[in-house]
Structures are given as C-alpha cells and as structure tokens.
Design a protein around this motif. Structure first.
Motif, PDB file in Angstrom:
ATOM      1  N   SER A   1      -2.152   2.051   3.959  1.00  0.00           N
ATOM      2  CA  SER A   1      -2.496   0.732   4.500  1.00  0.00           C
ATOM      3  C   SER A   1      -3.693   0.841   5.453  1.00  0.00           C
ATOM      4  CB  SER A   1      -1.298   0.137   5.251  1.00  0.00           C
ATOM      5  OG  SER A   1      -0.148   0.186   4.450  1.00  0.00           O
TER       6      SER A   1
ATOM      7  N   CYS B   1       0.843  -1.201   0.000  1.00  0.00           N
ATOM      8  CA  CYS B   1       0.000   0.000   0.000  1.00  0.00           C
ATOM      9  C   CYS B   1       0.872   1.243   0.000  1.00  0.00           C
ATOM     10  CB  CYS B   1      -0.904   0.014   1.227  1.00  0.00           C
ATOM     11  SG  CYS B   1      -2.165  -1.270   1.211  1.00  0.00           S
TER      12      CYS B   1
ATOM     13  N   ILE C   1      -8.345  -1.462  -3.857  1.00  0.00           N
ATOM     14  CA  ILE C   1      -7.199  -0.693  -4.336  1.00  0.00           C
ATOM     15  C   ILE C   1      -7.374  -0.221  -5.788  1.00  0.00           C
ATOM     16  CG2 ILE C   1      -4.747  -0.941  -4.971  1.00  0.00           C
ATOM     17  CD1 ILE C   1      -4.481  -2.709  -2.406  1.00  0.00           C
TER      18      ILE C   1
END
Ligand SMILES: Cc1ncc(COP(=O)(O)O)c(C=O)c1O
Length: 389
Positions: free
Chosen positions: A94, A88, A268
């Motif tokens: 994250s 990340c 994501i």
C-alpha cells in the motif's frame, strides 16, 4: 496555532489531485462496460460469476447492509464517495503503490518521514524518485515525543510536501502523540498545505480498541482535506504471510476520487496486476460478520492486555533487581515496541553472553517476551548496563 474553526478551511481550494487525468478501463473490462451502457431491456450479462437474485439484482445480505450503514454514518468521506480504495499487498504494498501514484501525479516530490522510523519507509519513496527528508520525532532525553522538534522541522517543509505519519503504535519508538498533539499536528499540516500519508500498521494493538487507535486518521479525514492511508492487516489479524492491506486516498470530491482510482489501477497493473484473494477474503468475512468481528476485537484486546502486562512485568523486575537507570519509559511507550535506550555495544554484549537478539537501535519487540522469559532478559540488561558503559 490555528483556531479550531480552521477545520473547515481544508475543504476549500483546489484538490491536490485535480489534474489527475481519467485512465480508461483495460480492454478486458470492455464487455462489462458495453453491457452497462446497453439500454436494451433484453440485455443479459452472462459474463461475470457473481450471484444474482431471481430479479437479476445483486444480493446484499442484511447483516452486511447493517454493518455498512454503521460505517457510512461514521465517515462522511465514505458517504460522499470521496475515498479511492485499492486492495494492495499488505502495508508495504500500500505504501509502495501510494508512493508511485504520488511520484506520477502529485506536484511536490519531497516526502518527510519521522526520525527514527520503520526501516523500509525511505525505500518506498526513494525507489520512485521522491526526495526523502526526515523530521524529528523522538526525544532521547525523555524517551518521549519531540513535539517541538517535529513542528519546527515541518515548518521548513516546502509547500505541499508529503508527510508520512504513523497512525499509532509508532515503530520503533512506541511513542505516539496524544490526541491534543495530533490535533495540533493536523492544524499545522493543513495550514501549511502539506499532504498527510498515514501508515496504519498497528490499529488495535495500542489501546486494544480499533476506534481509539484510528483517532489520528479520523481527525484528518473528517476535516474534509485530502489524505492517504496505507492500511495493513498483517499484525492486527495475524495474517503476516497472506499480505492483506489497502491504500485509501481521501479526495475532496467524488469526481476526483474516480480519476485517482483509475490511475491507481494503472500503477498496480504493471506491478502485480491483481492482489491475492485468499487472505483478503478472510479479512472481508471477519469485517462483514458482526459475531466474527466481535470475536476479533476481543482477541485484539487480549493481545493488547498481554503487551501492557509484559511491559509492566519487565519494568517491575528491573526495579526489583536494582538495575541502574530509569526504565519507566517502557511503561509509557505503547503498542508492540519500546525503544529501550540500550546502546549498540550493550546489545552486542547481550547477544553474545545471553543469546538475546534485538535490533541494534535498542528496540525491544514486546510481543517476543513472555512472563517466563522476562527474568532472563532482565539478567541480560542488568549485566549489560553494569558491565558495558
Ligand atoms: C510502521 C510499519 N509500516 C508497515 C509495515 C509493513 O507491514 P506489512 O507486513 O503489512 O507489509 C511495518 C512492519 O513491520 C511497520 O512496522
């Protein structure tokens, strides 16, 4: 408190992520998937730019294999493929990806964060619609941990609530639970079925030792229960601008981990599709090469020694000057920060008269100090506490 045998209890029962559905691979990976499934002995994959041996096998360096084995032996969750991991954008990315995953796939929408905590923490969770509540963490009177307050507040948490825990080097207080307190927190969290979400932003910067600083996380991971971990490399590798980090979700089974990882990719993709590669390649290189790894850990120790030294120097100089107040908590606190106890007015005075800039909660970032600048800070603190009541 529960007995230590409780440890194994968290392995039992349904996974919190058991209902997470599998997300199919995006179309761009279809060629790779088709290759994998083709049983023909003639099949030839010319699609991916990855080094292969004459036999068409991936080439795993011996040193990498040895280091990997060390890690695997250490952590059953990795050995059993129960950890869903995604690279990340540093610690913040994250935390944000973890928060969004939980908002989409976890049944409980309440998250408890310490009071006080890193100012960005509430944002990660409120921006995805989770309800943010706080638990007591800092005892103003002792400048230490409010352990009873922490347990008491978490005892009111609805079942399954998410609990954000700073793995070590708590920001802004510099106060961490002892290992015995961590064990009690673990037993408490597991007995109530709460979900721990670790923020690990300062690993190595508390004791100078990566393993020692990971003890809190490892207590939870080795009990077989589920946890989330947001790992940052910003501070401990000095890679602030490169934004390197990872989100790890430790699941109860390898099957659930596969489903969780597939859904993390879906979180994501619409956010930033893929993480930047440059900084992560540097971190990977350091983690995989024994010599570079040793150099990194010895640098961490030096960074840490300097922080401890500067704390001691600050307190000694305050004592020598006869500055009113007990400043010993600055030595007891750990990591990069110390919550000094200076008031907002005192800090405003120090900024105006002494050009000392710090956050208004009284947090001192120890790394910003040096042996040369300690006397100036002491002058400023002395004047503030004697003149601004
Ligand atoms: C507790 C804590 N978590 C996360 C972060 C963010 O780290 P990163 O710069 O890796 O996003 C910080 C940064 O100050 C922090 O103090």
């Amino acid at each position: 408190m529960e007995s230590p045998e409780f440890c194994s209890d968290s392995q039992n029962g349904e996974s919190a992520f058991a209902d997470v559905p599998f997300a199919p691979e995006p179309l761009v990976y279809a060629v790779m998937a088709a290759f994998r499934e083709d049983p023909s002995p003639l099949k030839l994959n010319l699609g991916i730019g990855v080094y292969r041996t004459e036999e068409g096998k991936p080439f795993v360096l011996d040193v990498v294999r040895r280091v990997e084995q060390l890690l695997v032996n250490d952590l059953p969750a990795i050995k059993e493929n129960r950890v869903a991991t995604v690279q990340c954008v540093a610690g913040c990315g994250s935390l944000r990806v973890g928060a969004e995953f939980l908002a989409k796939h976890y049944h409980q929408k309440t998250v408890y964060i310490p009071k006080p905590t890193y100012s960005n923490h509430p944002n990660f969770f409120s921006s995805v619609g989770l309800v943010v509540k706080t638990y007591r963490y800092y005892d103003l009177a002792t400048h230490g941990l409010d352990f009873q307050g922490l347990l008491e507040d978490l005892s009111f948490a609805p079942p399954g609530s998410i609990v954000l825990l700073q793995a070590c080097g708590h920001n802004p207080t510099g106060v961490d639970p002892t290992i015995q307190e961590w064990e009690q927190i673990r037993q408490f969290i597991r007995s109530k079925g709460l979900l721990p979400f670790f923020d690990s932003a300062y690993q190595g910067l508390v004791s100078g030792n990566l393993d020692a600083d990971a003890q809190s996380v490892r207590l939870f991971v080795t009990d077989g229960g589920e946890s989330l971990i947001a790992q940052s490399y910003s501070k401990n590798m000095g890679l602030y601008g490169e934004r390197v980090g990872a989100l790890l979700i430790v699941c109860k089974t390898a099957e659930v981990a596969i489903e969780v990882e597939s859904q993390l990719k879906l979180v994501i993709r619409p956010m930033y599709s893929n993480p930047p590669i440059h900084g992560a390649s540097m971190v990977t290189a350091i983690l995989k090469d024994r010599e570079m790894y040793n150099e990194w850990t010895s640098d961490l120790k030096k960074m840490n020694d300097r922080l401890i030294n500067i704390r001691q120097k600050l307190v000694n100089t305050l004592r020598d000057k006869g500055t009113p107040g007990d400043w010993s908590h600055i030595i007891r606190q750990v990591g990069m920060y110390s919550l000094s106890g200076l008031s907002q007015d005192q800090i405003a005075f120090m900024t105006k008269e002494y050009h000392v800039y710090m956050s208004s909660d009284g947090r001192i970032s120890m790394a910003g100090l040096s042996s040369r600048t300690v006397p100036h800070l002491v002058e400023a603190i002395h004047a503030a506490v004697t003149r601004v009541i």
